[in-house]
Design an enzyme around this catalytic site. Structure first.
Site, PDB file in Angstrom:
ATOM      1  N   GLU A   1       7.620  -6.628   1.103  1.00 16.14           N
ATOM      2  CA  GLU A   1       6.410  -6.515   1.929  1.00 16.14           C
ATOM      3  C   GLU A   1       5.486  -7.718   1.715  1.00 16.14           C
ATOM      4  O   GLU A   1       4.932  -8.271   2.661  1.00 16.14           O
ATOM      5  CB  GLU A   1       5.630  -5.233   1.570  1.00 16.14           C
TER       6      GLU A   1
ATOM      7  N   LYS B   1      -2.180  -1.598  -3.898  1.00 16.04           N
ATOM      8  CA  LYS B   1      -3.058  -0.426  -3.856  1.00 16.04           C
ATOM      9  C   LYS B   1      -2.234   0.835  -3.962  1.00 16.04           C
ATOM     10  O   LYS B   1      -1.224   0.935  -3.245  1.00 16.04           O
ATOM     11  CB  LYS B   1      -3.805  -0.479  -2.518  1.00 16.04           C
TER      12      LYS B   1
ATOM     13  N   LYS C   1       0.862  -1.186   0.000  1.00 15.14           N
ATOM     14  CA  LYS C   1       0.000   0.000   0.000  1.00 15.14           C
ATOM     15  C   LYS C   1       0.892   1.228   0.000  1.00 15.14           C
ATOM     16  O   LYS C   1       1.678   1.451   0.923  1.00 15.14           O
ATOM     17  CB  LYS C   1      -0.880  -0.020   1.248  1.00 15.14           C
TER      18      LYS C   1
ATOM     19  N   SER D   1     -10.184   5.497  -4.502  1.00 14.96           N
ATOM     20  CA  SER D   1     -11.139   6.594  -4.634  1.00 14.96           C
ATOM     21  C   SER D   1     -10.721   7.639  -5.664  1.00 14.96           C
ATOM     22  O   SER D   1     -11.553   8.123  -6.434  1.00 14.96           O
ATOM     23  CB  SER D   1     -11.340   7.251  -3.265  1.00 14.96           C
TER      24      SER D   1
ATOM     25  N   TYR E   1     -15.052   1.019  -6.735  1.00 16.57           N
ATOM     26  CA  TYR E   1     -16.319   1.733  -6.563  1.00 16.57           C
ATOM     27  C   TYR E   1     -17.195   1.626  -7.815  1.00 16.57           C
ATOM     28  O   TYR E   1     -18.352   2.008  -7.788  1.00 16.57           O
ATOM     29  CB  TYR E   1     -16.038   3.207  -6.202  1.00 16.57           C
TER      30      TYR E   1
HETATM   31  C1  PBG Z   1      -7.477   3.019   5.661  1.00 20.02           C
HETATM   32  C2  PBG Z   1      -7.721   2.936   4.198  1.00 20.02           C
HETATM   33  C3  PBG Z   1      -7.538   3.929   3.218  1.00 20.02           C
HETATM   34  C4  PBG Z   1      -8.021   3.393   2.023  1.00 20.02           C
HETATM   35  C5  PBG Z   1      -8.432   2.091   2.296  1.00 20.02           C
HETATM   36  N1  PBG Z   1      -8.212   1.830   3.637  1.00 20.02           N
HETATM   37  C6  PBG Z   1      -7.100   5.331   3.321  1.00 20.02           C
HETATM   38  C7  PBG Z   1      -5.738   5.706   3.658  1.00 20.02           C
HETATM   39  O1  PBG Z   1      -4.837   4.878   3.829  1.00 20.02           O
HETATM   40  O2  PBG Z   1      -5.564   6.908   3.810  1.00 20.02           O
HETATM   41  C8  PBG Z   1      -8.087   4.127   0.719  1.00 20.02           C
HETATM   42  C9  PBG Z   1      -9.118   3.637  -0.232  1.00 20.02           C
HETATM   43  C10 PBG Z   1      -9.454   4.568  -1.327  1.00 20.02           C
HETATM   44  O3  PBG Z   1      -8.842   5.634  -1.525  1.00 20.02           O
HETATM   45  O4  PBG Z   1     -10.408   4.240  -2.057  1.00 20.02           O
HETATM   46  N2  PBG Z   1      -6.172   3.024   6.071  1.00 20.02           N
END
Ligand code: PBG
Length: 328
Positions: free
Chosen positions: A235, A250, A197, A276, A315
């Site tokens: 990781e 991600k 991530k 998102s 989404y």
């Molecule tokens: C929580 C989390 C996040 C997302 C998924 N789980 C936000 C972040 O790490 O700030 C992001 C998902 C998205 O942007 O659609 N840690």
């Protein structure tokens, strides 16, 4: 030049059925996971302004939404909690009677066959908005956060979650969560680790939806540095060694190279989260009439599958499922 005897790749592109016959990658609604933001109350359906088509839903409204999603063929969701109460240690996230356990119970009672993934992180539940506990010096502390993640995982599994999905990026969390689950009779519950991530600007609209923007600093001390790919493999392998059943990369589209390499290095299902900001960009351009939303979404999703994702959190899940049904 005489090409009459040569290979002509166009021979296999001449009709829809011919193209379908030789297609290398496919997408099925069962491979799509729809994210859902749960808020307290009843009858609440609040649009997220930067994510047209996505709403914050109270549990009763979430059930109505799932009814529609089930109808179009979706079989998996991931739930995020947006609680009223936030504090320094994120206690509303580990409360067995908290928002997400309640939501999971209600959803599983109504849809026992639906896969309910529970996102596990502190940031939606802490007043400072970070994914771990904060030291007096203002640093995100790793090891003290692990016990809290373990408690949250157990609360969600007790409520009936099918998959626990930690997204905090603390080191050692998969091992901690695995042993907490096992100690509480949940050795059958898999962990989908947000293993890879990145500290991404593409999460902006999510933070509006989840009200989880860090109140100071940023997430770069725990989420990955975008230029790194060797570290992604590290990781991923660490999380596998700690007991992760599945891995996630991600964001998705800007990191397809990473996805491909993680998939090649790891013999477990690999998910991609089309986040998102990726959604918001497509929605904004489509609203302006600048792109063909349906074609852009389907091309994006198939590209993510082609790069190696076994399933995709997106989404666009419900729209894509509808479009897939229309394609037949
Ligand atoms: C929580 C989390 C996040 C997302 C998924 N789980 C936000 C972040 O790490 O700030 C992001 C998902 C998205 O942007 O659609 N840690």
């Amino acid at each position: 030049m005489d090409i009459s005897n040569s290979m002509r790749p166009r021979r296999l592109r001449r009709s829809p059925a011919m193209r379908a016959l030789v297609r290398e990658t496919r997408l099925h609604p069962a491979q799509l996971v729809a994210p859902m933001f749960i808020v307290p109350g009843t009858g609440v359906r609040t649009p997220v302004s930067s994510m047209p088509g996505v709403d914050n839903l109270s549990i009763d409204e979430a059930l109505k939404q799932i009814a529609e999603w089930w109808e179009v063929g979706l079989r998996s969701i991931i739930v995020f909690g947006v609680p009223d109460h936030k504090d320094a240690i994120g206690s509303s996230g580990t409360d067995p009677d908290g928002l997400i356990p309640q939501a999971i119970k209600a959803i599983k009672a109504a849809y026992p066959e639906l896969i309910v993934m529970a996102d596990l992180c502190l940031c939606e539940y802490t007043d400072h908005g970070h994914c771990g506990l904060i030291s007096e010096a203002g640093e995100v502390m790793n090891d003290p956060t692990l016990a809290i993640l373990g408690q949250g995982a157990v609360a969600y599994a007790d409520a009936g979650a099918d998959i626990i999905a930690p997204s905090d990026m603390m080191d050692g969390r998969v091992a901690a969560i695995r042993s907490a689950l096992d100690d509480h009779g949940h050795s059958d519950i898999p962990i989908l680790s947000y293993a890879v991530k990145y500290a991404s600007a593409f999460y902006g609209p999510f933070r509006e939806a989840a009200q989880s923007t860090p109140q100071f600093g940023d997430r770069r001390s725990y989420q990955m540095d975008p230029p790194n790919v060797r570290e992604a493999i590290k990781e991923a392998l660490l999380d596998l060694a700690e007991g992760a059943d599945m891995l996630m990369v991600k964001p998705a589209l800007p990191y397809l190279d990473v996805l491909q390499q993680v998939k090649a290095a790891c013999d477990v299902p690999v998910a991609a989260y089309c986040v998102s900001g990726e959604y918001a960009m497509i929605k904004a351009a489509a609203a302006n009439g600048w792109i063909d939303e349906r074609r852009i979404v389907m091309e994006s999703l198939i590209s993510i599958r082609r790069a190696g994702a076994d399933f995709i959190l997106t989404y666009h899940a419900a729209d894509a499922a509808r479009w897939l049904a229309e394609e037949g």
